[in-house]
Scaffold this motif. Sequence first.
Motif, PDB file in Angstrom:
ATOM      1  N   ASP A 111      23.573  35.157  42.255  1.00 56.33           N
ATOM      2  CA  ASP A 111      24.263  35.003  41.097  1.00 56.33           C
ATOM      3  C   ASP A 111      25.557  34.681  41.069  1.00 56.33           C
ATOM      4  N   THR A 112      26.231  33.945  40.170  1.00 54.08           N
ATOM      5  CA  THR A 112      27.776  33.774  40.271  1.00 54.08           C
ATOM      6  C   THR A 112      28.387  34.076  38.792  1.00 54.08           C
ATOM      7  N   LEU A 113      29.755  34.298  38.953  1.00 52.40           N
ATOM      8  CA  LEU A 113      30.519  34.560  37.817  1.00 52.40           C
ATOM      9  C   LEU A 113      31.556  33.514  37.602  1.00 52.40           C
ATOM     10  N   SER A 114      31.805  33.172  36.286  1.00 51.70           N
ATOM     11  CA  SER A 114      32.875  31.994  35.861  1.00 51.70           C
ATOM     12  C   SER A 114      34.115  32.738  36.164  1.00 51.70           C
ATOM     13  N   VAL A 115      35.187  31.962  36.313  1.00 48.34           N
ATOM     14  CA  VAL A 115      36.367  32.499  36.241  1.00 48.34           C
ATOM     15  C   VAL A 115      36.978  33.326  35.251  1.00 48.34           C
ATOM     16  N   ALA A 116      36.191  32.912  33.997  1.00 45.57           N
ATOM     17  CA  ALA A 116      36.467  33.770  32.738  1.00 45.57           C
ATOM     18  C   ALA A 116      35.785  35.184  32.755  1.00 45.57           C
ATOM     19  N   ASP A 117      34.551  35.031  33.483  1.00 46.82           N
ATOM     20  CA  ASP A 117      33.826  36.342  33.511  1.00 46.82           C
ATOM     21  C   ASP A 117      34.691  37.401  34.538  1.00 46.82           C
ATOM     22  N   ILE A 118      35.134  37.000  35.484  1.00 45.56           N
ATOM     23  CA  ILE A 118      36.007  37.600  36.340  1.00 45.56           C
ATOM     24  C   ILE A 118      37.283  38.012  35.689  1.00 45.56           C
ATOM     25  N   ASP A 119      37.951  37.216  35.021  1.00 44.52           N
ATOM     26  CA  ASP A 119      39.196  37.595  34.336  1.00 44.52           C
ATOM     27  C   ASP A 119      38.587  38.969  33.377  1.00 44.52           C
ATOM     28  N   ALA A 120      37.491  38.652  32.644  1.00 42.79           N
ATOM     29  CA  ALA A 120      37.077  39.643  31.729  1.00 42.79           C
ATOM     30  C   ALA A 120      36.892  41.250  32.358  1.00 42.79           C
ATOM     31  N   LEU A 121      36.177  41.039  33.583  1.00 47.65           N
ATOM     32  CA  LEU A 121      35.850  42.155  34.513  1.00 47.65           C
ATOM     33  C   LEU A 121      37.221  42.968  34.452  1.00 47.65           C
ATOM     34  N   ILE A 122      38.272  42.192  35.042  1.00 44.84           N
ATOM     35  CA  ILE A 122      39.449  42.731  35.442  1.00 44.84           C
ATOM     36  C   ILE A 122      40.493  43.249  34.377  1.00 44.84           C
ATOM     37  N   ASP A 123      40.217  42.593  33.338  1.00 44.05           N
ATOM     38  CA  ASP A 123      41.021  42.772  31.991  1.00 44.05           C
ATOM     39  C   ASP A 123      40.421  44.188  31.258  1.00 44.05           C
ATOM     40  N   SER A 128      45.731  52.705  32.769  1.00 41.77           N
ATOM     41  CA  SER A 128      46.514  53.921  32.630  1.00 41.77           C
ATOM     42  C   SER A 128      46.350  54.745  33.611  1.00 41.77           C
ATOM     43  N   SER A 129      45.165  54.787  34.428  1.00 40.52           N
ATOM     44  CA  SER A 129      44.849  55.735  35.230  1.00 40.52           C
ATOM     45  C   SER A 129      45.004  55.327  36.864  1.00 40.52           C
ATOM     46  N   ASN A 130      45.214  56.366  37.791  1.00 39.95           N
ATOM     47  CA  ASN A 130      45.366  56.011  38.959  1.00 39.95           C
ATOM     48  C   ASN A 130      44.476  55.067  39.506  1.00 39.95           C
ATOM     49  N   GLU A 131      43.138  55.352  39.249  1.00 41.77           N
ATOM     50  CA  GLU A 131      41.997  54.731  39.769  1.00 41.77           C
ATOM     51  C   GLU A 131      41.882  53.449  39.028  1.00 41.77           C
ATOM     52  N   GLY A 132      42.350  53.088  37.884  1.00 42.15           N
ATOM     53  CA  GLY A 132      42.535  51.630  37.485  1.00 42.15           C
ATOM     54  C   GLY A 132      43.285  50.671  38.479  1.00 42.15           C
ATOM     55  N   GLU A 133      44.441  51.135  38.839  1.00 47.53           N
ATOM     56  CA  GLU A 133      45.408  50.206  39.635  1.00 47.53           C
ATOM     57  C   GLU A 133      44.579  50.093  41.030  1.00 47.53           C
ATOM     58  N   ARG A 134      43.847  50.920  41.476  1.00 50.52           N
ATOM     59  CA  ARG A 134      42.972  50.782  42.789  1.00 50.52           C
ATOM     60  C   ARG A 134      41.753  50.097  42.297  1.00 50.52           C
ATOM     61  N   ASN A 135      41.181  49.879  41.270  1.00 48.72           N
ATOM     62  CA  ASN A 135      39.931  49.192  41.215  1.00 48.72           C
ATOM     63  C   ASN A 135      40.412  47.750  40.879  1.00 48.72           C
ATOM     64  N   ARG A 136      41.490  47.620  40.049  1.00 48.93           N
ATOM     65  CA  ARG A 136      41.978  46.041  39.958  1.00 48.93           C
ATOM     66  C   ARG A 136      42.266  45.502  41.242  1.00 48.93           C
ATOM     67  N   ALA A 137      42.928  46.351  42.244  1.00 43.47           N
ATOM     68  CA  ALA A 137      43.238  45.854  43.736  1.00 43.47           C
ATOM     69  C   ALA A 137      41.805  45.553  44.427  1.00 43.47           C
ATOM     70  N   ILE A 138      40.966  46.295  44.242  1.00 46.43           N
ATOM     71  CA  ILE A 138      39.542  46.205  44.790  1.00 46.43           C
ATOM     72  C   ILE A 138      38.817  44.788  44.464  1.00 46.43           C
ATOM     73  N   LEU A 139      38.834  44.683  43.023  1.00 44.40           N
ATOM     74  CA  LEU A 139      38.166  43.462  42.537  1.00 44.40           C
ATOM     75  C   LEU A 139      39.149  42.320  42.929  1.00 44.40           C
ATOM     76  N   GLU A 140      40.149  42.221  42.880  1.00 47.22           N
ATOM     77  CA  GLU A 140      41.183  41.065  43.387  1.00 47.22           C
ATOM     78  C   GLU A 140      40.942  40.798  44.765  1.00 47.22           C
ATOM     79  N   THR A 141      40.710  42.000  45.578  1.00 44.95           N
ATOM     80  CA  THR A 141      40.427  41.641  47.034  1.00 44.95           C
ATOM     81  C   THR A 141      38.952  41.323  47.368  1.00 44.95           C
ATOM     82  N   LEU A 142      37.940  41.731  46.566  1.00 47.08           N
ATOM     83  CA  LEU A 142      36.549  41.077  46.864  1.00 47.08           C
ATOM     84  C   LEU A 142      36.525  39.643  46.397  1.00 47.08           C
TER      85      LEU A 142
END
Length: 298
Positions: A111-123, A128-142
């Motif tokens: 399965d693959t995602l479009s760039v728009a799908d990935i942007d939507a996931l990250i958005d 506002s939570s500490n886990e949010g900053e971590r999770n954004r960094a995780i998805l960007e790194t993956l």
Amino acid sequence: MNWTRYIKDYQSYLKIERGLSKNTIENYAFDIERLCLFLSQNEIEISPVKITEETIQQFIYSVSKEVNPRSQSRIISGLKSFFNYLIFEDYRNDNPLELIESPKTGRKLPDTLSVADIDALIDAINLSSNEGERNRAILETLYGCGLRVSELVALKISDLFFEEGFIKITGKGNKERFVPIGTLTQKYISIYANSVRVHLGIKKGFEDTLFLNRRGSQLTRAMIFTIIKDLASKIKLNKNISPHTLRHSFATHLLENGADLRSIQLMLGHESITTTEIYVHLDRTFLTQVIHAFHPRK
């Protein structure tokens, strides 16, 4: 007719001489035990040393009614390995599965995602939570580096070489490779590390681990799966995705934008380029465009 002794000896061989994992060994044994159950149910008393191709064929035919071609293929492969072991140990001089072919299973495209799908996931991440900053960094790194989930959770601060534009990854078989990391991914890792991670009560032994849970320990692979599944549900993404989907998307998007397979292979850490070639099958439109753009007889 003692199959148990042969199976136990085979398991010891797989563990000591082949160095296989416990799960892999159990899967091999399960396939042989399935054959034993078939023999028992059909009152066929025969040892692994004497069993014939005809009996194996009957078993395979029986199995084909219960499992899909991919599972059937795996069972045949496992049994071939067992009987090859018996030949190796001089218990028998032929393999009853030698002429038995595995069913054609086709190649399952990831399965693959479009760039728009990935942007939507990250958005969709709650920043506002500490886990949010971590999770954004995780998805960007993956997605930004095409990592396996096991490589991500094991990533260390000492593996980050931002000035050089690379991170050091320890992949399968403890093989190390250097993967380029873009400035955007660097930015989000730095935000997480400097504004969130520094305030955690980090447990002993995890001082160098980059991505941590709230208790200051290394994240589990299951937690990464949960994070991504929850985000997919939040944006109502009608696809079955996992952390590996981001890795596949990384490779696919590189290919679509003109990267060569050899470079992608090195970044993904694939032992063989044939593994990387699966991405070629994902976008035939792109391949047609390549021919028209670069072939002298277009």
